[in-house]
Design a protein around this motif. Structure first.
Motif, PDB file in Angstrom:
ATOM      1  N   ALA A 360       0.812  -1.212   0.000  1.00 19.60           N
ATOM      2  CA  ALA A 360       0.000   0.000   0.000  1.00 19.60           C
ATOM      3  C   ALA A 360       0.849   1.267   0.000  1.00 19.60           C
ATOM      4  CB  ALA A 360      -0.937  -0.005   1.214  1.00 19.60           C
ATOM      5  N   LEU A 361       2.144   1.147   0.309  1.00 19.11           N
ATOM      6  CA  LEU A 361       3.049   2.294   0.289  1.00 19.11           C
ATOM      7  C   LEU A 361       3.887   2.339  -0.980  1.00 19.11           C
ATOM      8  CD1 LEU A 361       4.241   2.274   4.029  1.00 19.11           C
ATOM      9  CD2 LEU A 361       2.649   3.871   2.949  1.00 19.11           C
ATOM     10  N   ALA A 362       3.390   1.685  -2.035  1.00 14.45           N
ATOM     11  CA  ALA A 362       4.110   1.635  -3.317  1.00 14.45           C
ATOM     12  C   ALA A 362       4.458   3.017  -3.865  1.00 14.45           C
ATOM     13  CB  ALA A 362       3.291   0.842  -4.336  1.00 14.45           C
ATOM     14  N   PRO A 363       3.577   4.038  -3.757  1.00 16.01           N
ATOM     15  CA  PRO A 363       3.952   5.364  -4.278  1.00 16.01           C
ATOM     16  C   PRO A 363       5.219   5.925  -3.636  1.00 16.01           C
ATOM     17  CG  PRO A 363       1.589   5.268  -3.880  1.00 16.01           C
ATOM     18  CD  PRO A 363       2.171   4.015  -3.298  1.00 16.01           C
ATOM     19  N   LEU A 364       5.439   5.612  -2.365  1.00 13.11           N
ATOM     20  CA  LEU A 364       6.662   6.074  -1.711  1.00 13.11           C
ATOM     21  C   LEU A 364       7.879   5.331  -2.240  1.00 13.11           C
ATOM     22  CD1 LEU A 364       5.505   6.365   2.024  1.00 13.11           C
ATOM     23  CD2 LEU A 364       5.556   8.140   0.268  1.00 13.11           C
ATOM     24  N   VAL A 365       7.719   4.030  -2.426  1.00 13.84           N
ATOM     25  CA  VAL A 365       8.821   3.209  -2.928  1.00 13.84           C
ATOM     26  C   VAL A 365       9.210   3.643  -4.343  1.00 13.84           C
ATOM     27  CG1 VAL A 365       9.528   0.859  -3.518  1.00 13.84           C
ATOM     28  CG2 VAL A 365       8.152   1.273  -1.463  1.00 13.84           C
ATOM     29  N   ALA A 366       8.221   4.066  -5.132  1.00 20.68           N
ATOM     30  CA  ALA A 366       8.486   4.463  -6.519  1.00 20.68           C
ATOM     31  C   ALA A 366       9.378   5.685  -6.608  1.00 20.68           C
ATOM     32  CB  ALA A 366       7.162   4.740  -7.238  1.00 20.68           C
ATOM     33  N   LEU A 367       9.474   6.449  -5.546  1.00 24.48           N
ATOM     34  CA  LEU A 367      10.283   7.664  -5.566  1.00 24.48           C
ATOM     35  C   LEU A 367      11.780   7.377  -5.597  1.00 24.48           C
ATOM     36  CD1 LEU A 367       8.311   9.819  -2.957  1.00 24.48           C
ATOM     37  CD2 LEU A 367       8.252  10.020  -5.447  1.00 24.48           C
ATOM     38  N   VAL A 368      12.195   6.136  -5.371  1.00 21.96           N
ATOM     39  CA  VAL A 368      13.628   5.828  -5.327  1.00 21.96           C
ATOM     40  C   VAL A 368      14.116   5.151  -6.607  1.00 21.96           C
ATOM     41  CG1 VAL A 368      13.561   5.630  -2.812  1.00 21.96           C
ATOM     42  CG2 VAL A 368      13.284   3.568  -4.215  1.00 21.96           C
ATOM     43  N   THR A 369      13.259   5.023  -7.621  1.00 21.51           N
ATOM     44  CA  THR A 369      13.642   4.352  -8.865  1.00 21.51           C
ATOM     45  C   THR A 369      13.283   5.222 -10.064  1.00 21.51           C
ATOM     46  OG1 THR A 369      13.153   2.224  -7.812  1.00 21.51           O
ATOM     47  CG2 THR A 369      13.445   2.222 -10.199  1.00 21.51           C
ATOM     48  N   ASP A 370      14.220   5.389 -11.013  1.00 20.11           N
ATOM     49  CA  ASP A 370      13.932   6.194 -12.197  1.00 20.11           C
ATOM     50  C   ASP A 370      13.265   5.353 -13.273  1.00 20.11           C
ATOM     51  OD1 ASP A 370      15.934   4.689 -13.441  1.00 20.11           O
ATOM     52  OD2 ASP A 370      17.470   6.218 -13.136  1.00 20.11           O
ATOM     53  N   GLU A 371      12.953   5.966 -14.400  1.00 21.18           N
ATOM     54  CA  GLU A 371      12.225   5.284 -15.468  1.00 21.18           C
ATOM     55  C   GLU A 371      13.008   4.114 -16.046  1.00 21.18           C
ATOM     56  OE1 GLU A 371      11.178   8.204 -18.341  1.00 21.18           O
ATOM     57  OE2 GLU A 371       9.735   9.222 -17.043  1.00 21.18           O
ATOM     58  N   ALA A 372      14.321   4.184 -15.992  1.00 19.78           N
ATOM     59  CA  ALA A 372      15.153   3.111 -16.531  1.00 19.78           C
ATOM     60  C   ALA A 372      15.383   1.999 -15.524  1.00 19.78           C
ATOM     61  CB  ALA A 372      16.492   3.678 -16.998  1.00 19.78           C
ATOM     62  N   GLY A 373      14.815   2.145 -14.321  1.00 18.55           N
ATOM     63  CA  GLY A 373      14.994   1.125 -13.292  1.00 18.55           C
ATOM     64  C   GLY A 373      16.211   1.336 -12.418  1.00 18.55           C
ATOM     65  N   GLY A 374      16.930   2.446 -12.630  1.00 16.03           N
ATOM     66  CA  GLY A 374      18.105   2.736 -11.827  1.00 16.03           C
ATOM     67  C   GLY A 374      17.750   3.450 -10.536  1.00 16.03           C
ATOM     68  N   PRO A 375      18.690   3.537  -9.610  1.00 12.43           N
ATOM     69  CA  PRO A 375      18.412   4.171  -8.322  1.00 12.43           C
ATOM     70  C   PRO A 375      18.403   5.695  -8.409  1.00 12.43           C
ATOM     71  CG  PRO A 375      20.689   3.437  -8.386  1.00 12.43           C
ATOM     72  CD  PRO A 375      20.045   2.948  -9.661  1.00 12.43           C
ATOM     73  N   VAL A 376      17.501   6.319  -7.690  1.00 17.29           N
ATOM     74  CA  VAL A 376      17.488   7.774  -7.523  1.00 17.29           C
ATOM     75  C   VAL A 376      18.097   8.054  -6.156  1.00 17.29           C
ATOM     76  CG1 VAL A 376      16.053   9.847  -7.376  1.00 17.29           C
ATOM     77  CG2 VAL A 376      15.418   8.001  -8.951  1.00 17.29           C
ATOM     78  N   ASN A 377      19.346   8.477  -6.148  1.00 14.23           N
ATOM     79  CA  ASN A 377      20.079   8.587  -4.890  1.00 14.23           C
ATOM     80  C   ASN A 377      19.454   9.594  -3.928  1.00 14.23           C
ATOM     81  OD1 ASN A 377      22.010   6.662  -5.695  1.00 14.23           O
ATOM     82  ND2 ASN A 377      23.154   8.214  -6.822  1.00 14.23           N
ATOM     83  N   ALA A 378      19.007  10.728  -4.446  1.00 19.39           N
ATOM     84  CA  ALA A 378      18.350  11.708  -3.591  1.00 19.39           C
ATOM     85  C   ALA A 378      17.067  11.122  -3.000  1.00 19.39           C
ATOM     86  CB  ALA A 378      18.034  12.974  -4.378  1.00 19.39           C
ATOM     87  N   GLY A 379      16.358  10.331  -3.797  1.00 20.94           N
ATOM     88  CA  GLY A 379      15.149   9.676  -3.300  1.00 20.94           C
ATOM     89  C   GLY A 379      15.459   8.687  -2.193  1.00 20.94           C
ATOM     90  N   TYR A 380      16.529   7.919  -2.355  1.00 24.71           N
ATOM     91  CA  TYR A 380      16.931   6.978  -1.304  1.00 24.71           C
ATOM     92  C   TYR A 380      17.299   7.712  -0.017  1.00 24.71           C
ATOM     93  CZ  TYR A 380      16.941   2.506  -3.778  1.00 24.71           C
ATOM     94  OH  TYR A 380      16.558   1.347  -4.416  1.00 24.71           O
ATOM     95  N   PHE A 381      18.011   8.831  -0.147  1.00 27.07           N
ATOM     96  CA  PHE A 381      18.409   9.591   1.036  1.00 27.07           C
ATOM     97  C   PHE A 381      17.193  10.110   1.792  1.00 27.07           C
ATOM     98  CE2 PHE A 381      19.636  13.876   2.743  1.00 27.07           C
ATOM     99  CZ  PHE A 381      20.403  13.419   3.798  1.00 27.07           C
ATOM    100  N   TRP A 382      16.270  10.752   1.076  1.00 27.36           N
ATOM    101  CA  TRP A 382      15.131  11.369   1.744  1.00 27.36           C
ATOM    102  C   TRP A 382      14.079  10.352   2.182  1.00 27.36           C
ATOM    103  CZ3 TRP A 382      14.804  16.113   3.676  1.00 27.36           C
ATOM    104  CH2 TRP A 382      15.752  17.044   3.263  1.00 27.36           C
ATOM    105  N   MET A 383      13.820   9.328   1.392  1.00 27.36           N
ATOM    106  CA  MET A 383      12.806   8.352   1.795  1.00 27.36           C
ATOM    107  C   MET A 383      13.292   7.511   2.974  1.00 27.36           C
ATOM    108  SD  MET A 383      10.254   9.129   0.166  1.00 27.36           S
ATOM    109  CE  MET A 383       9.353   7.883   1.066  1.00 27.36           C
ATOM    110  N   THR A 384      14.557   7.051   2.894  1.00 25.83           N
ATOM    111  CA  THR A 384      15.111   6.315   4.041  1.00 25.83           C
ATOM    112  C   THR A 384      15.120   7.207   5.271  1.00 25.83           C
ATOM    113  OG1 THR A 384      16.561   5.082   2.540  1.00 25.83           O
ATOM    114  CG2 THR A 384      17.073   4.979   4.879  1.00 25.83           C
ATOM    115  N   GLY A 385      15.510   8.470   5.085  1.00 27.98           N
ATOM    116  CA  GLY A 385      15.630   9.383   6.217  1.00 27.98           C
ATOM    117  C   GLY A 385      14.301   9.758   6.842  1.00 27.98           C
ATOM    118  N   LEU A 386      13.343  10.181   6.016  1.00 22.29           N
ATOM    119  CA  LEU A 386      12.054  10.628   6.558  1.00 22.29           C
ATOM    120  C   LEU A 386      11.322   9.488   7.252  1.00 22.29           C
ATOM    121  CD1 LEU A 386      10.844  12.984   3.683  1.00 22.29           C
ATOM    122  CD2 LEU A 386      11.701  13.647   5.940  1.00 22.29           C
ATOM    123  N   LEU A 387      11.378   8.295   6.672  1.00 17.59           N
ATOM    124  CA  LEU A 387      10.732   7.154   7.327  1.00 17.59           C
ATOM    125  C   LEU A 387      11.487   6.752   8.596  1.00 17.59           C
ATOM    126  CD1 LEU A 387       9.735   4.996   4.230  1.00 17.59           C
ATOM    127  CD2 LEU A 387       8.216   6.265   5.749  1.00 17.59           C
TER     128      LEU A 387
END
Length: 481
Positions: A360-387
């Motif tokens: 159910a939290l898939a929209p949050l998880v989607a913030l850490v992956t780009d369209e090519a399937g690679g990692p979004v480093n800023a997304g990993y920093f903020w999503m890991t951090g805020l949670l």
């Protein structure tokens, strides 16, 4: 301080009830695969949110009630999760999930806190140390360095009392505790696996011991220098304001010389570090099946050793040292009761998060992956951090560690910046709230017990938002974009 037997630790009560209910449950129910987060709706997170809001709001609106009944409030939210959970999934799965959370997470967590709280309470810095801006900044800097050596919890428990005693004649001292939580209880623990639980889990997953020091040193140094500089200027401002206020008596004798008492507790602190390292490095392959949860022998030996070290500290420490430290058991009681409910109600939230794109939290998880399937480093920093600021930062780290591939060797090399972002987010942003990291709430409880008028849950978040978020934004721009 009055306490009530009815406000007993919720996990212990709930475990006893569930075990009785599970007597007639099929054996395989307790040995199942665990809770499937993909099928859980977000409403299962209501008890957890209710628990957080209770910690945030009730002390503000009904302080007297909270002071005497926080254990009952914690028990209410624990049962608000457990009763529907048992009704929906059965006693077998409930016993397994509660046992898993208690045996592998809550019990080791509270034993570590208890041992460090007890041992550090037997170390007394004597002398009339004056809390000037230079002294306070120096104490914070020392604690920031110590946090990666003896852990954020160890450094916090050792230094919070000297900091409070140094400032006990000042009227403006709230900011010293707030910045202490920022630096000593969180950010300083980012350089070794001993510093903070998320990094310790990464070490167990195969991340090299010195990898974090090599890759997070520049992040940590930048944030620490900025915060120490801001603190020094802020403390100078408040220190100057003390001159126009009525004199406040200093409870520390002017003639007492600087010194350290309770030195017999220092080897016990070293023993705590040794017990933690032993549990990670000694892998005999022996496990015990308890309520369907496999508990490794090294973990049991570690917890027994920690309790033994705490008992030795109680035995060898003269009573006057703890009295001079203002030591009492209420802070650890409060943390034990509140975090028991937090660890319990967080079970479905972590399960949903672990489901990743299928939960159910898939929209949050989607913030850490780009369209090519690679990692979004800023997304990993903020999503890991805020949670991590609101959930337990250790399992949050593991969730995003696995989302990034879960291969330590690949993450340390090809995706080193991604692992850096995950690690920094989990450690740094634990400072955003009182519950973001274990020592935060301990420091809060000790400061309150010493008469420091600490800000409310939301008041603290105003401090962290004002001083931390700009630092994290700068870090993102420099290293993660």
């Amino acid at each position: 301080m009055p306490t009530t037997k009815a406000a007993a630790v919720p996990v212990a009560v709930c475990l006893a009830v569930l075990m009785l209910m599970a007597c007639g449950a099929p054996a395989q129910a307790a040995e199942g695969l665990g809770l499937e987060g993909a099928s859980l709706p977000l409403r299962w997170g209501i008890p957890f949110v209710g628990m957080l809001l209770s910690i945030a709001v009730i002390p503000l609106l009904a302080g007297h009630f909270w002071h005497h009944h926080y254990g009952k409030v914690a028990l209410f939210w624990a049962l608000a999760f457990l009763v529907p959970f048992v009704a929906s999934f059965g006693a077998g799965l409930a016993v397994y999930e509660v046992g898993h959370a208690a045996l592998l997470e809550y019990i080791p967590f509270i034993i570590l806190l208890f041992s460090l709280f007890t041992i550090s309470g037997g170390i007394l810095l004597t002398g009339n140390l004056k809390g000037s801006p230079a002294v306070n900044t120096s104490l914070l800097a020392i604690g920031t360095v110590l946090a990666s050596i003896i852990g954020t919890t160890g450094a916090s428990m050792v230094l919070i009392r000297p900091l409070l005693r140094a400032n006990d004649e000042r009227r403006h001292n709230v900011h010293t505790v707030v910045f202490f939580i920022f630096l000593v209880s969180n950010i300083g623990g980012s350089l070794t696996p001993l510093g903070d639980p998320p990094l310790f889990l990464g070490f167990l997953k195969g991340v090299d011991f010195f990898w974090t020091m090599q890759h997070l040193f520049h992040d940590t140094a930048l944030i620490a220098v900025l915060l120490l500089a801001v603190f020094y200027l802020l403390d100078r401002y408040f220190y100057a304001r003390e001159e126009g206020l009525p004199h406040k008596a200093d409870p520390t004798p002017e003639t007492e010389r600087l010194g350290l008492r309770g030195l017999r507790n220092l080897p016990l602190l070293a023993g705590v570090i040794g017990a933690i390292l032993m549990s990670a490095l000694w892998q005999p392959g022996i496990e015990f099946d308890i309520l369907g949860t496999h508990v490794p022998l090294p973990s049991i030996m570690r917890d027994v050793a920690l309790l033994g070290l705490a008992a030795i500290s109680i035995w060898i420490t003269p009573a006057f040292i703890r009295e001079r430290n203002g030591f009492d058991w209420e802070p650890i009681r409060e943390v034990a009761k509140l975090f028991a409910a937090i660890f319990l109600t967080i079970i479905p939230v972590i399960a949903i998060l672990k489901a990743g794109a299928n939960g159910a939290l898939a929209p949050l998880v989607a913030l850490v992956t780009d369209e090519a399937g690679g990692p979004v480093n800023a997304g990993y920093f903020w999503m890991t951090g805020l949670l991590s600021g609101f959930l337990d930062n250790a399992p949050t780290y593991l969730v995003f560690f696995n989302l990034a591939g879960g291969d330590a060797q690949e993450l340390m090399t090809k995706y080193a910046v991604t692992l850096e972002a995950i690690s920094a987010g989990a450690v740094f942003m634990g400072a955003l709230t009182y519950i973001g990291n274990a020592p935060n709430f301990m420091v809060l409880a000790i400061a309150k017990s010493r008469g420091v008028p600490m800000p409310s849950f939301f008041g603290y978040m105003a401090w962290s938002g004002l001083f931390l978020l700009p630092c994290f934004a700068l870090l993102t721009w420099l290293y993660f974009l």
